[in-house]
Write an enzyme that holds these catalytic residues in place. Structure first.
Site, short mmCIF file in Angstrom:
data_model
loop_
_atom_site.label_atom_id
_atom_site.label_comp_id
_atom_site.label_asym_id
_atom_site.label_seq_id
_atom_site.Cartn_x
_atom_site.Cartn_y
_atom_site.Cartn_z
N HIS A 15 -13.27 6.73 -3.35
CA HIS A 15 -12.04 7.53 -3.54
C HIS A 15 -12.39 8.95 -3.97
O HIS A 15 -12.04 9.40 -5.06
CB HIS A 15 -11.12 6.86 -4.59
CG HIS A 15 -10.63 5.52 -4.15
ND1 HIS A 15 -9.70 5.35 -3.15
CD2 HIS A 15 -10.94 4.27 -4.56
CE1 HIS A 15 -9.46 4.07 -2.96
NE2 HIS A 15 -10.21 3.38 -3.80
N GLU A 45 -13.26 2.13 1.11
CA GLU A 45 -11.86 2.40 1.46
C GLU A 45 -11.70 3.12 2.79
O GLU A 45 -10.59 3.20 3.30
CB GLU A 45 -11.16 3.19 0.34
CG GLU A 45 -11.59 4.64 0.17
CD GLU A 45 -12.82 4.80 -0.72
OE1 GLU A 45 -13.44 3.79 -1.10
OE2 GLU A 45 -13.16 5.96 -1.04
N TYR A 90 -16.42 1.25 -3.50
CA TYR A 90 -15.24 2.12 -3.45
C TYR A 90 -15.63 3.46 -4.04
O TYR A 90 -16.29 3.52 -5.09
CB TYR A 90 -14.09 1.56 -4.30
CG TYR A 90 -13.40 0.34 -3.72
CD1 TYR A 90 -12.72 0.41 -2.52
CD2 TYR A 90 -13.39 -0.87 -4.41
CE1 TYR A 90 -12.07 -0.71 -1.99
CE2 TYR A 90 -12.74 -2.00 -3.91
CZ TYR A 90 -12.08 -1.90 -2.68
OH TYR A 90 -11.44 -2.99 -2.18
N LYS A 100 -16.58 -0.29 -8.23
CA LYS A 100 -15.95 0.99 -8.56
C LYS A 100 -16.88 2.15 -8.24
O LYS A 100 -18.11 1.98 -8.17
CB LYS A 100 -15.60 1.04 -10.05
CG LYS A 100 -14.33 0.28 -10.37
CD LYS A 100 -13.18 0.88 -9.62
CE LYS A 100 -11.86 0.46 -10.18
NZ LYS A 100 -10.76 0.88 -9.28
N LEU A 145 3.85 2.58 1.39
CA LEU A 145 2.70 3.49 1.52
C LEU A 145 2.95 4.42 2.69
O LEU A 145 3.27 3.97 3.79
CB LEU A 145 1.40 2.70 1.77
CG LEU A 145 0.15 3.58 1.98
CD1 LEU A 145 -0.20 4.34 0.72
CD2 LEU A 145 -1.04 2.74 2.43
N ARG A 159 -14.68 -6.96 -12.22
CA ARG A 159 -15.22 -7.45 -10.95
C ARG A 159 -16.72 -7.14 -10.86
O ARG A 159 -17.26 -6.39 -11.68
CB ARG A 159 -14.47 -6.81 -9.77
CG ARG A 159 -13.05 -7.30 -9.63
CD ARG A 159 -12.27 -6.52 -8.59
NE ARG A 159 -12.05 -5.14 -9.01
CZ ARG A 159 -11.47 -4.20 -8.26
NH1 ARG A 159 -11.05 -4.50 -7.05
NH2 ARG A 159 -11.30 -2.98 -8.71
N ILE A 205 2.15 2.34 -7.65
CA ILE A 205 1.89 3.27 -8.75
C ILE A 205 0.58 4.03 -8.54
O ILE A 205 0.44 5.17 -8.99
CB ILE A 205 1.90 2.53 -10.12
CG1 ILE A 205 1.85 3.52 -11.28
CG2 ILE A 205 0.78 1.49 -10.22
CD1 ILE A 205 3.06 4.38 -11.41
N ASP A 206 -0.39 3.41 -7.82
CA ASP A 206 -1.66 4.12 -7.60
C ASP A 206 -1.48 5.31 -6.65
O ASP A 206 -2.38 6.13 -6.52
CB ASP A 206 -2.76 3.17 -7.12
CG ASP A 206 -2.43 2.53 -5.79
OD1 ASP A 206 -1.24 2.49 -5.40
OD2 ASP A 206 -3.36 2.07 -5.11
N1 LIG Z 1 -1.32 -1.29 -8.15
C1 LIG Z 1 -2.35 -1.88 -7.55
O1 LIG Z 1 -3.19 -2.50 -8.19
C2 LIG Z 1 -2.46 -1.82 -6.06
C3 LIG Z 1 -3.35 -2.67 -5.37
C4 LIG Z 1 -3.38 -2.62 -3.98
C5 LIG Z 1 -2.55 -1.73 -3.29
N2 LIG Z 1 -1.71 -0.90 -4.00
C6 LIG Z 1 -0.78 0.04 -3.34
O2 LIG Z 1 0.30 -0.67 -2.76
C7 LIG Z 1 0.90 0.16 -1.78
C8 LIG Z 1 1.13 -0.62 -0.50
O3 LIG Z 1 -0.13 -0.93 0.08
P1 LIG Z 1 -0.23 -1.75 1.45
O4 LIG Z 1 -1.67 -2.12 1.61
O5 LIG Z 1 0.79 -2.81 1.51
O6 LIG Z 1 0.15 -0.61 2.53
P2 LIG Z 1 0.65 -0.87 4.03
O7 LIG Z 1 0.36 0.41 4.76
O8 LIG Z 1 0.10 -2.15 4.56
O9 LIG Z 1 2.23 -1.05 3.89
C9 LIG Z 1 3.10 -0.03 3.48
C10 LIG Z 1 4.44 -0.26 4.14
O10 LIG Z 1 5.39 0.65 3.57
C11 LIG Z 1 6.31 0.99 4.58
N3 LIG Z 1 7.08 2.16 4.15
C12 LIG Z 1 6.69 3.46 4.10
N4 LIG Z 1 7.69 4.23 3.61
C13 LIG Z 1 8.73 3.39 3.34
C14 LIG Z 1 10.04 3.57 2.81
N5 LIG Z 1 10.50 4.79 2.47
N6 LIG Z 1 10.83 2.47 2.65
C15 LIG Z 1 10.39 1.26 3.00
N7 LIG Z 1 9.15 1.02 3.53
C16 LIG Z 1 8.33 2.08 3.68
C17 LIG Z 1 5.43 1.19 5.80
O11 LIG Z 1 6.18 1.13 7.02
C18 LIG Z 1 4.45 0.00 5.65
O12 LIG Z 1 4.90 -1.16 6.35
C19 LIG Z 1 -0.06 1.35 -1.62
O13 LIG Z 1 0.45 2.44 -2.37
C20 LIG Z 1 -1.34 0.85 -2.21
O14 LIG Z 1 -2.16 1.90 -2.65
C21 LIG Z 1 -1.68 -0.93 -5.35
#
Ligand SMILES: NC(=O)c1ccc[n+]([C@@H]2O[C@H](COP(=O)([O-])OP(=O)(O)OC[C@H]3O[C@@H](n4cnc5c(N)ncnc54)[C@H](O)[C@@H]3O)[C@@H](O)[C@H]2O)c1
Length: 372
Positions: A96, A118, A94, A75, A240, A15, A269-270
């Site tokens: 972190h 963030e 970002y 980054k 999350l 990016r 996973i992050d």
């Molecule tokens: N791997 C990647 O490249 C990447 C990219 C973007 C985001 N992410 C990750 O994805 C995850 C989700 O991000 P988001 O922006 O959707 O967050 P978000 O806060 O919008 O949504 C998370 C949801 O999880 C729910 N939740 C919490 N505990 C739960 C459980 N035990 N069972 C069911 N639901 C539960 C919450 O109520 C919430 O609605 C985060 O960990 C974020 O860091 C990873």
């Protein structure tokens, strides 16, 4: 203001901090934009696109850091980049910092003013500069999940949409936030039979109101989660709990109760992953098998679609970048408390409490720092 955008140097990062359109807007506001040669190449933007937008192309990052008042990146700055930051310069990217003491110390030592994407907030209690990457990862999850389900990749050999006379794949999305909602929309659009689980009834009500008929919702009790997972072809982990490691929702012992060849895409996973058997993978080697269950656990999923991700991030950062350039960081942050929430480091002091707490460092209030 003179705004600079170096080429990203973190491995696997394609990016770029400024799109040609963002550069054009900044130039139209009377600013100078300096971009490192080939900075946009990974996202499909040529140097000529930037010069056509009124930006100037420089040969090295060193020139960019030396001559600009604000650096816009994607980054966190790498060690060599941190050495080039100086007092009075603004860094907008970002960061972190909480798990990264080396970077935190270097940024404090630089004397620069560092605003982290963030931690910028919005009126709805969201994180507007993180949301675009969650949207990208969410929409990508069914796409990579569908690929993982293919026989040659170790999957069950199930087609997402089925065909006439053959039912669709069953997809379970655990977590119905930004990632989960976008994942469910795309999976449903591919013709799969989709259920979203969440622990927030308010969120389930919203999803049912808006998407009822396109996908189902279910409360994420441990029993419901396991029962739906056992019937699923593809399970997408999208939970999350802010500030905490992701909860482990499927244990190693439970893997053998899933359908053979089922696919797990662990977007969380992050944050450590929400399946016990998840471990971070890369785009060059994204999937692995545990007990016949295929795992996809790429920690920087948006990097796979660097062009879409760059444009999406640029759309979100542009108004803040323009405010910082037009008004100067102090006035921009005084006018917008959500942007002030992004201030992590200023003039040799940490200004973000959660980072100070995580690293055991002193913090001053951003409202005090802004007046120094
Ligand atoms: N791997 C990647 O490249 C990447 C990219 C973007 C985001 N992410 C990750 O994805 C995850 C989700 O991000 P988001 O922006 O959707 O967050 P978000 O806060 O919008 O949504 C998370 C949801 O999880 C729910 N939740 C919490 N505990 C739960 C459980 N035990 N069972 C069911 N639901 C539960 C919450 O109520 C919430 O609605 C985060 O960990 C974020 O860091 C990873």
């Amino acid at each position: 203001m003179i705004i600079g955008c170096p080429k990203e140097i973190k491995p696997q990062e394609f990016r770029v901090g400024l799109t040609p359109n963002a550069a054009r807007e900044a130039v139209s506001h009377g600013h100078r934009v300096l971009i490192e040669t080939n900075a946009g190449a990974g996202a499909g933007f040529e140097d000529a696109d930037y010069t056509a937008a009124g930006a100037e192309v420089l040969q090295t990052a060193a020139e960019i850091f030396a001559t600009t008042e604000m650096i816009v990146k994607v980054k966190e700055p790498q060690a060599g980049e941190r050495k080039m930051l100086r007092a009075g310069q603004v860094l907008f990217t970002y960061l972190h910092l909480a798990p990264d003491p080396d970077q935190t110390h270097d940024l404090i030592a630089s004397g620069a003013t560092c605003i982290a994407y963030e931690t910028v907030t919005d009126d709805q209690g969201g994180l507007p500069l993180l949301a675009p990457m969650s949207e990208v990862a969410g929409r990508l999850a069914p796409q990579v999940g569908a690929w993982t389900l293919q026989k040659a990749n170790g999957g069950r050999g199930v087609l997402m949409g089925g065909v006439p006379g053959v039912g669709p794949a069953r997809v379970v999305v655990i977590g119905g936030g930004v990632v989960g909602t976008h994942a469910a929309k795309i999976a449903a659009g591919m013709g799969a039979d989709v259920t979203v689980l969440d622990r927030s009834l308010a969120r389930l009500r919203y999803l049912d109101d808006v998407f009822g008929g396109r996908f189902k919702t279910s409360y994420a009790s441990a029993g419901n989660t396991l029962e739906l997972a056992q019937a699923a072809d593809l399970i997408i982990g999208a939970v999350l709990i802010p500030g905490a490691a992701a909860p482990k929702l499927i244990s190693r012992a439970q893997l053998s109760t899933l359908k053979p060849g089922a696919a797990l895409v662990d977007v969380a996973i992050d944050q450590g992953g929400c399946f016990e058997t998840s471990k971070a993978t890369t785009h060059s080697d994204p999937i692995y098998d545990v007990d016949g269950i295929m795992h996809y656990c790429v920690a920087n999923m948006p990097g796979a679609v660097a062009r879409t991700s760059t444009i999406a991030l640029g759309n979100a950062t542009m108004p803040f970048m323009l405010a910082l350039a037009d008004k100067g960081w102090r006035q921009a942050c005084l006018d917008d408390p959500h942007l002030l929430n992004g201030l992590n480091v200023h003039a040799g002091q940490l200004t973000y409490y959660a980072v100070g707490k995580a690293l055991g460092l002193d913090v001053i209030s951003p409202t005090v720092a802004i007046r120094q």
